[in-house]
Write an enzyme that holds these catalytic residues in place. Structure first.
Site, PDB file in Angstrom:
ATOM      1  N   ARG A   1       0.867  -1.188   0.000  1.00 11.96           N
ATOM      2  CA  ARG A   1       0.000   0.000   0.000  1.00 11.96           C
ATOM      3  C   ARG A   1       0.900   1.233   0.000  1.00 11.96           C
ATOM      4  O   ARG A   1       1.781   1.378   0.834  1.00 11.96           O
ATOM      5  CB  ARG A   1      -0.951  -0.002   1.194  1.00 11.96           C
ATOM      6  CG  ARG A   1      -0.300  -0.054   2.562  1.00 11.96           C
ATOM      7  CD  ARG A   1      -1.343   0.212   3.666  1.00 11.96           C
ATOM      8  NE  ARG A   1      -0.859  -0.167   4.979  1.00 11.96           N
ATOM      9  CZ  ARG A   1      -0.112   0.597   5.768  1.00 11.96           C
ATOM     10  NH1 ARG A   1       0.269   1.794   5.348  1.00 11.96           N
ATOM     11  NH2 ARG A   1       0.264   0.162   6.949  1.00 11.96           N
TER      12      ARG A   1
ATOM     13  N   HIS B   1      -2.149   3.390   6.462  1.00 14.98           N
ATOM     14  CA  HIS B   1      -3.099   2.312   6.762  1.00 14.98           C
ATOM     15  C   HIS B   1      -4.520   2.869   6.709  1.00 14.98           C
ATOM     16  O   HIS B   1      -5.402   2.285   6.096  1.00 14.98           O
ATOM     17  CB  HIS B   1      -2.806   1.745   8.146  1.00 14.98           C
ATOM     18  CG  HIS B   1      -3.813   0.751   8.617  1.00 14.98           C
ATOM     19  ND1 HIS B   1      -3.919  -0.505   8.086  1.00 14.98           N
ATOM     20  CD2 HIS B   1      -4.791   0.856   9.557  1.00 14.98           C
ATOM     21  CE1 HIS B   1      -4.912  -1.153   8.680  1.00 14.98           C
ATOM     22  NE2 HIS B   1      -5.458  -0.346   9.571  1.00 14.98           N
TER      23      HIS B   1
ATOM     24  N   TYR C   1       7.101   4.656  10.487  1.00 11.37           N
ATOM     25  CA  TYR C   1       7.603   3.278  10.515  1.00 11.37           C
ATOM     26  C   TYR C   1       8.095   2.753   9.160  1.00 11.37           C
ATOM     27  O   TYR C   1       8.583   1.621   9.088  1.00 11.37           O
ATOM     28  CB  TYR C   1       6.534   2.339  11.076  1.00 11.37           C
ATOM     29  CG  TYR C   1       5.189   2.393  10.361  1.00 11.37           C
ATOM     30  CD1 TYR C   1       4.937   1.635   9.228  1.00 11.37           C
ATOM     31  CD2 TYR C   1       4.169   3.216  10.839  1.00 11.37           C
ATOM     32  CE1 TYR C   1       3.714   1.688   8.577  1.00 11.37           C
ATOM     33  CE2 TYR C   1       2.937   3.268  10.201  1.00 11.37           C
ATOM     34  CZ  TYR C   1       2.710   2.515   9.072  1.00 11.37           C
ATOM     35  OH  TYR C   1       1.501   2.563   8.423  1.00 11.37           O
TER      36      TYR C   1
END
Length: 366
Positions: free
Chosen positions: A257, A261, A270
């Site tokens: 992706r 999220h 991250y």
């Protein structure tokens, strides 16, 4: 740019540049169907961009972007029959687009229940927010089809993080024991929110988890729409065959992706930019466009026309919601069978605030 799946053991039809691999055979599809797959991916990508923008404007709630994962959602849905049931988590918007349900679906993001009711008419279960909670329901539907000798199957989509939930194991176990016509479509995009795949499981792959339940698991390049189509079509054909056993299949779509999220997430915390750019180099839309161009199925004019169509389809879906009326008080109606006094007070306070400041001001947090 290095192909991130160059050394991976995944099924592919197209190479990183969109050319057919020497040892691969594209699915036997009409030119119109191949162009339709490309069209649906373009619409999905554009919808994704507009949806993120709408969320930033405060016009829709928290949204799960799907850019980068259009190939698996669109390719796999084209491989199903229209009567087949789709159950999905919250990122496979391409399935909705492929079923031509975008205008019916958008009200969901505006907080209107019609957005879940309408897509049922297209054999799509309502969007599922709770991770993995929809898997047992999908297997239950497949069991009903099997019991009634109904020639339908269920394609159940979920992310790799769902494999850590008990619902995943229970659903796969029941499907395996009773040989139910279910396709478990695991979207391995490398991250379960901020948790990397390496901390999600000690297994080498998610696909191999199917062995514990007595059926096959396969790994597919999820950013290759033709491979996604072919793998899903073969699994669907086997699930539909009364003489074939086992009927279920676990398909691991290996992909990425590009965005967060959800719009409540910051992936820069991250992930690093280099990782993102490596995956962008095998973009599903770019690869499909190259394939169509080089095989003479589309030209620059056709690509431009599809881009314009994508803008029109999404604009029309958004415009159709302009007069949609949502009563904020309704959110309290189905929390309990009998609404407690504390909830009554909250409802009254909300409606008083809206009456005092106006709905538009309230929505903007004024």
């Amino acid at each position: 740019m290095t192909d991130p799946l160059a050394e991976a053991d995944v099924r592919r039809v197209l190479d990183a540049d969109g050319r057919v691999l020497p040892d691969a055979e594209p699915p036997d599809l009409s030119d119109d169907r191949l162009v339709a797959i490309y069209r649906d991916m373009r619409i999905t990508r554009h919808f994704d961009e507009r949806a993120v923008s709408l969320q930033r404007q405060g016009r829709i709630g928290t949204y799960a972007p799907c850019a980068g994962q259009e190939g698996s959602a669109v390719g796999s849905t084209h491989a199903l029959d229209e009567r087949d049931l789709i159950s999905y988590q919250y990122r496979e918007h391409g399935s909705i687009v492929t079923r031509d349900l975008l205008a019916e679906y958008l009200p969901y993001w505006l907080g209107h229940e019609s957005g879940t009711a309408a897509i049922l008419e297209g054999n799509v279960f309502p969007l599922q927010i709770d991770v993995a909670a929809h898997l047992p329901h999908a297997v239950g539907a497949a069991w009903a089809f099997d019991y009634r000798d109904d020639d339908r199957i269920v394609a159940c989509h979920f992310g790799d993080g769902a494999t850590s939930e008990g619902d995943f194991h229970e659903a796969l176990n029941v499907a395996g024991v009773f040989d139910l016509p279910t396709l478990f479509c695991c979207h391995n995009n490398g991250w379960a929110i901020s948790v990397p795949r390496s901390r999600q499981t000690a297994s080498d792959t998610f696909a191999e988890k199917a062995q514990a339940y007595g059926f096959d698991g396969i790994r597919v390049d999820g950013m290759d729409p033709l491979a996604s189509y072919a793998a899903t079509r073969e699994a669907a054909t086997r699930a539909r065959d009364p003489d074939a056993s086992p009927s279920p299949t676990l398909i691991e779509f290996v992909e990425y992706r590009y965005g967060a999220h959800t719009t409540a997430d910051d992936p820069t915390v991250y992930r690093d930019e280099d990782e993102l750019e490596r995956w962008r180099s095998i973009d599903p839309i770019d690869r499909m466009e190259t394939f169509l161009r080089e095989t003479g199925r589309i030209d620059a004019e056709g690509i431009e026309a599809i881009g314009a169509e994508a803008e029109d389809v999404v604009a029309e879906a958004i415009e159709a919601t302009a007069d949609l009326q949502v009563d904020p008080g309704e959110m309290f109606d189905h929390v309990y069978a009998e609404r407690p006094s504390t909830l009554d007070r909250q409802r009254e306070e909300l409606l008083e605030l809206i009456e005092k400041h106006g709905a538009d001001a309230f929505e903007q947090g004024e």
